[in-house]
Design a protein around this motif. Sequence first.
Motif, PDB file in Angstrom:
ATOM      1  N   SER A   4      40.028  36.538  31.400  1.00 46.61           N
ATOM      2  CA  SER A   4      39.747  36.299  32.963  1.00 46.61           C
ATOM      3  C   SER A   4      38.486  36.795  33.415  1.00 46.61           C
ATOM      4  O   SER A   4      38.325  37.996  33.502  1.00 46.61           O
ATOM      5  CB  SER A   4      41.076  37.349  33.553  1.00 46.61           C
ATOM      6  N   ARG A   5      37.605  35.925  33.568  1.00 49.61           N
ATOM      7  CA  ARG A   5      36.282  36.267  33.863  1.00 49.61           C
ATOM      8  C   ARG A   5      36.062  36.829  35.205  1.00 49.61           C
ATOM      9  O   ARG A   5      35.371  37.792  35.583  1.00 49.61           O
ATOM     10  CB  ARG A   5      35.136  34.958  33.722  1.00 49.61           C
ATOM     11  N   ASP A   6      36.807  36.282  36.249  1.00 53.33           N
ATOM     12  CA  ASP A   6      36.635  37.034  37.575  1.00 53.33           C
ATOM     13  C   ASP A   6      37.040  38.297  37.480  1.00 53.33           C
ATOM     14  O   ASP A   6      36.412  39.056  38.197  1.00 53.33           O
ATOM     15  CB  ASP A   6      37.567  36.186  38.591  1.00 53.33           C
ATOM     16  N   ARG A   7      38.192  38.658  36.866  1.00 53.15           N
ATOM     17  CA  ARG A   7      38.583  39.946  36.838  1.00 53.15           C
ATOM     18  C   ARG A   7      37.852  41.067  35.901  1.00 53.15           C
ATOM     19  O   ARG A   7      37.615  42.222  36.512  1.00 53.15           O
ATOM     20  CB  ARG A   7      40.235  40.051  36.452  1.00 53.15           C
ATOM     21  N   SER A  46      38.249  40.709  29.962  1.00 57.94           N
ATOM     22  CA  SER A  46      37.343  39.824  29.256  1.00 57.94           C
ATOM     23  C   SER A  46      37.846  39.339  27.878  1.00 57.94           C
ATOM     24  O   SER A  46      37.777  38.352  27.618  1.00 57.94           O
ATOM     25  CB  SER A  46      35.956  40.573  29.087  1.00 57.94           C
ATOM     26  N   ARG A  82      31.987  45.517  37.800  1.00 62.06           N
ATOM     27  CA  ARG A  82      31.452  45.799  39.138  1.00 62.06           C
ATOM     28  C   ARG A  82      31.682  47.309  39.543  1.00 62.06           C
ATOM     29  O   ARG A  82      31.071  48.258  40.176  1.00 62.06           O
ATOM     30  CB  ARG A  82      31.344  44.815  40.262  1.00 62.06           C
ATOM     31  N   GLU A  96      46.419  46.930  36.699  1.00 60.38           N
ATOM     32  CA  GLU A  96      45.305  46.438  37.703  1.00 60.38           C
ATOM     33  C   GLU A  96      45.790  47.312  39.001  1.00 60.38           C
ATOM     34  O   GLU A  96      44.911  47.840  39.719  1.00 60.38           O
ATOM     35  CB  GLU A  96      45.371  45.017  37.993  1.00 60.38           C
ATOM     36  N   THR A 132      34.635  40.608  35.895  1.00 56.61           N
ATOM     37  CA  THR A 132      33.405  40.662  36.768  1.00 56.61           C
ATOM     38  C   THR A 132      33.981  41.708  37.918  1.00 56.61           C
ATOM     39  O   THR A 132      33.086  42.480  38.007  1.00 56.61           O
ATOM     40  CB  THR A 132      32.976  39.599  37.373  1.00 56.61           C
ATOM     41  N   PHE A 133      35.051  41.726  38.463  1.00 52.90           N
ATOM     42  CA  PHE A 133      35.220  42.727  39.510  1.00 52.90           C
ATOM     43  C   PHE A 133      35.350  44.271  38.881  1.00 52.90           C
ATOM     44  O   PHE A 133      34.917  44.988  39.384  1.00 52.90           O
ATOM     45  CB  PHE A 133      36.699  42.344  39.947  1.00 52.90           C
TER      46      PHE A 133
END
Length: 595
Positions: A427-430, A423, A436, A377, A432-433
């Motif tokens: 880690s759904r939030d990451r 995914s 995007r 990341e 999504t980030f």
Amino acid sequence: MANLDLGIIGNCNISALVDGKGSIVWSCFPRLDGDAVFNSLLNDADRSGGDGEFSLQLVDQVHSQQEYLPNSAILRTVLSDRHGGLVEIIDFTPRFALYERIYRPPMIVRRIQPLQGRPRIRVRLRPRFGNGGVVPQITRGSNHVRYVSADQTLRLTTSAPISYVIEERSFVLDRPFDMILGSDESLQAGIEATARDLYERTVEHWRSWVRSLSIPFEWQDAVIRAAITLKICNFEETGAIVAALTTSIPEAPDTQRNWDYRFCWLRDAYFVIHALNRLGVTRMMEDYLRFIGDIVEGASEDGLRPVYGITRDSSIDETVAEHLKGYRGLGPVRLGNQAHLQVQNDVYGSIVLASTHAFFDRRLTHPGDATLFEQLERLGQRAIAVFDQPDAGPWELRTSAHAHTFSAVMCWAACDRLAKIASHIGSRDRATFWRREADRLHAAICDRAWNAELGTFVSTFDGADMDATLLLLHEVDFLDAADPRFAATVDAVAAALRTGDFLYRYVAEDDFGRPKTAFVICVFWYIDALAAIGRKAEARALFEQVLDKRNPLGLLSEDIDPRTGELWGNFPQTYSMVGLINCATRLSRHWEEAF
């Protein structure tokens, strides 16, 4: 005159280049990037001097032929003289499992035997230390010769007459003899028994390795040779993969485009392991992932370098070996590569793309985890920051910088794969980030790298020139093969860059003028792209034509003169062998279709 009709032997620690007459003309000790103690490839324009060479010269020689023993890295050369005499030379570097690890010493073994008549042979062994600048002292024993400098000692142990070897005096070859050149260590058994044991174990090792490959139905010999070659370019101790085994073989005559490729480019190495993964070579991939894991762990806030030494050394400053004349006298001979100081923004994508295997390949013994994801990341954040910034680009321009499309696309690939990894690990939030951010970069690249007037993607943001990396837009999943923009770009690249069967990487003038030779990997990218857009018959025909341009032992260098077919550039080039493997696996009929 020197040429690239060369064979290679190696054991993932050292390697050697052997010409068609059985002379070792290039080899570095004690490892792939070490002292070029055999360097006549770069120091003997007319091949008459013999310094920096290990030759076995047949008196009155009239012919030679060369081949690899099947499914191995063992080279066989047969020399014939005008009296009907025949001599066989078997060359290899030992490699096999010993005491639960791989035995790969800095050692060259040469086995010589008469096959016919009474041939006379002369051994010329002239190592030169300090990359050719230091003549060693010579001491002798009953069955060995030591070549000594302040920094290194090589010992030749042989059953040939020692005095004849030292004096370079010809003698009748009426029985076999062996030559074992390596570290200054005594053998623990007889010379012949040692050489035979090393040979038999090395043969079995390579054939076992080849048996583990998942190869396509067609072009099997070409793929096997390419896979073995890529393995030889792997410095197994650390997992690094060198771009080539040589330095300073020019891209073309009288161009000054002479570079040292005995280092690990993150971009090139990703494509190597990706190709070998298609063949089932997982151990080499794991070793490389460990190598780049250490790089990521130690990365500074300034970002990653595009190229590292094979022990992750980042101090590989470029110097010139003034005492070496160069290939065919075409100097300079460069040691080190100044590209390690360049900004090349595609490196973030190269690292993330390679590391993605660790999260999805169930065969690996060390799968990716949350710690690795966090490290990646950080690289993704760098990719976001620099995707639209000027850099030296994939072709490593030295005096100009642009926002290169390929670099931007590789930054997008970093974000895209991070979204997929996030995914996968839940880690759904990451996820999504990163999705995007990937979508944002994709839109920005399409806006600035697509030239609406020309109807094609171009090599730099808001530019008009073409370069061959645009052929990879589908390979890295930036564009679907059915996207009409991709087909248009493939046609535009071919129109601008293709000459005969090959493609230039670009034709715009750079730091050294206009390129004079084609970059071999580019035609393989083109063949892959043709197949992807449905022109498979055309791709197969071109692939067959390109295979015919390999040297007699099935190897390729970096560059080729599209008019004459002569190979130029560092040798053997991993990129070129990767292209061969990728095309063969994509184009081959399936096994089930063949019967």
